[in-house]
Design a protein around this motif. Structure first.
Motif: not given
Lengths: 377, 72
Positions: B10-19, B37-51
């Motif tokens: 939903t949002a790209l944040l500083p330091d390579g983080m995203a909401k 990665v762009a806003v609207g993309d779906y990513v697979v999340i595992h323990v706080g990281y997009a894999l």
């Protein structure tokens, strides 16, 4: 939830199951192992075995990192947590794993040890930065899925010079364990398999290429599958077709997430930050060569095994526990005399009862309620 | 343990983080292991990281193969 609900459609599942029943060869038995605990859990939870024809038997593999963590390592983690200067941070799944004498990190915490559950490796590093007087040790376990996050935190800790942070590394590798199971199958030390349902998220990291050697060496098909029930059913159909055609290839059912080459960035980080151990003990499977990772020399300052005096004692499992034979497909959970009596999810004795992904815990929660006679348990 | 869930960025944040949004539940995750990665993309999340990113076309292709198998 998008990309989840669509793959749980019951009507579609029954249709795919009918297709599988129509395609199995009469009089032939199909023994497939789902390697991952995530698959084991989904198979039990969604009653997939009840949808499958009786000629297909699903054997629950060792792909549950909590389950295969040996007792000696759990004891070492508990000893670390009991040090007055140490804060031990780890994932919630790990806290209940029994070491020797029934002790666990949870019981150590109840006894006053500073054990904290974290969601992410970054949370563990944050504790170290917020509390510079504490020695914060992250107890890292897991297969290749969980390894890149540990690599990322080691890199960040070194960049920030966070001297009071270290990692107790217990990461293990999937392909060597798959190879060991298939080798045991050839020698009679494990049930002989007709094919493997390959890991979902491990494969997002390592890709599908590493399984090619396994299919070639052992002549058994591997189909990488997602963790939703329709993913698993489709993978079973693909395995049945390979068996019927006499093929043994690596196929990918989970193409929406898994690519042949995997996550190259994560692989590069893992190669830089970890090194292969000569051998590592797996609960239920014994010592497997080159099956686990240790922290590489450039990051040695952040290796808890170097910073602290960690015992390397091997602790034997309860001799009545059948986890080893269950993980090899030679016995089923209900055939263990500890199952459901001395050993339950509340007071687990063996590895397979510890996590909801273990074969015994899945059978305890779901499988034992199945109607007798519908299909092999 | 290897469970990972698809979430919408939903949002790209500083330091390579995203909401990301997990069916409405918002979380901050690291994008250290995924590119472009762009806003609207779906990513697979595992323990706080997009894999990995979810490939929408492949997801639809899998569903049509399933429908085909169920119909046949």
């Amino acid at each position: 939830m998008k990309y989840v609900d669509e793959y749980r459609d019951g009507a579609l599942a029954r249709g795919v199951a009918e297709r599988i029943s129509a395609e199995v060869t009469l009089g032939r038995a199909y023994r497939f192992m789902e390697f991952c605990g995530g698959h084991t859990h989904a198979i039990s939870r969604y009653g997939i075995e009840d949808l499958l024809p009786t000629s297909i038997r699903m054997i629950h593999g060792p792909g549950c990192p909590v389950c295969v963590l040996p007792m000696g390592r759990v004891d070492a983690a508990i000893a670390l947590a009991l040090r007055p200067d140490v804060t031990l941070a780890t994932y919630g799944d790990v806290m209940r794993v029994p070491g020797s004498n029934g002790a666990s990190l949870l019981s150590a915490k109840a006894g006053g040890a500073d054990v904290r559950m974290v969601y992410s490796t970054l949370d563990a590093l944050r504790i170290a930065e917020d509390e510079p007087d504490r020695q914060v040790v992250f107890l890292a376990i897991g297969f290749e899925t969980t390894t890149p996050p540990t690599a990322a935190v080691l890199r960040r800790a070194r960049e920030r010079g966070c001297r009071n942070f270290s990692v107790f590394c217990n990461h293990v590798l999937t392909p060597p364990a798959m190879g060991a199971i298939l080798a045991d199958g050839s020698s009679g030390a494990a049930v002989a398999l007709d094919g493997l349902v390959g890991p979902a998220h491990v494969s997002t990291v390592i890709g599908t290429a590493p399984y090619v050697t396994i299919t070639e060496r052992y002549g058994k098909p591997v189909v990488v599958a997602g963790f939703e029930p329709l993913d698993i059913l489709q993978a079973v159909l693909m395995l049945v077709r390979q068996c019927n055609d006499g093929r043994h290839q690596v196929e990918n059912q989970y193409t929406r997430v898994v690519t042949p080459q995997g996550n190259v960035k994560a692989q590069a980080d893992m190669a830089e930050i970890f090194r292969l151990r000569d051998t590592f003990e797996w609960r239920g499977l014994g010592w497997l060569p080159e099956s686990a990772l240790a922290i590489a020399d450039p990051y040695a300052d952040f290796d808890a095994e170097k910073r602290f005096d960690i015992s390397r004692v091997t602790t034997a499992d309860n001799p009545a526990c059948e986890c080893g034979t269950i993980l090899r497909g030679l016995k089923r959970p209900a055939e263990c005399r500890l199952f459901g009596t001395a050993c339950t999810p509340e007071t687990p004795i063996g590895a397979c009862m510890v996590s909801s992904e273990g074969a015994c815990a899945a059978h305890w929660s779901y499988g034992r309620f199945r109607q007798r006679g519908t299909s092999p348990t | 343990m290897c469970l990972a869930v698809p979430a919408r960025v939903t949002a790209l944040l500083p330091d390579g983080m995203a909401k990301v949004s997990l069916d409405g539940v918002l979380k901050e995750v690291s994008l250290a292991f995924v590119d472009e990665v762009a806003v609207g993309d779906y990513v697979v999340i595992h323990v706080g990281y997009a894999l990995a990113k979810v490939d929408a076309r492949e997801a639809e292709e899998t569903l049509s193969l399933l429908r085909e198998a169920a119909r046949a």
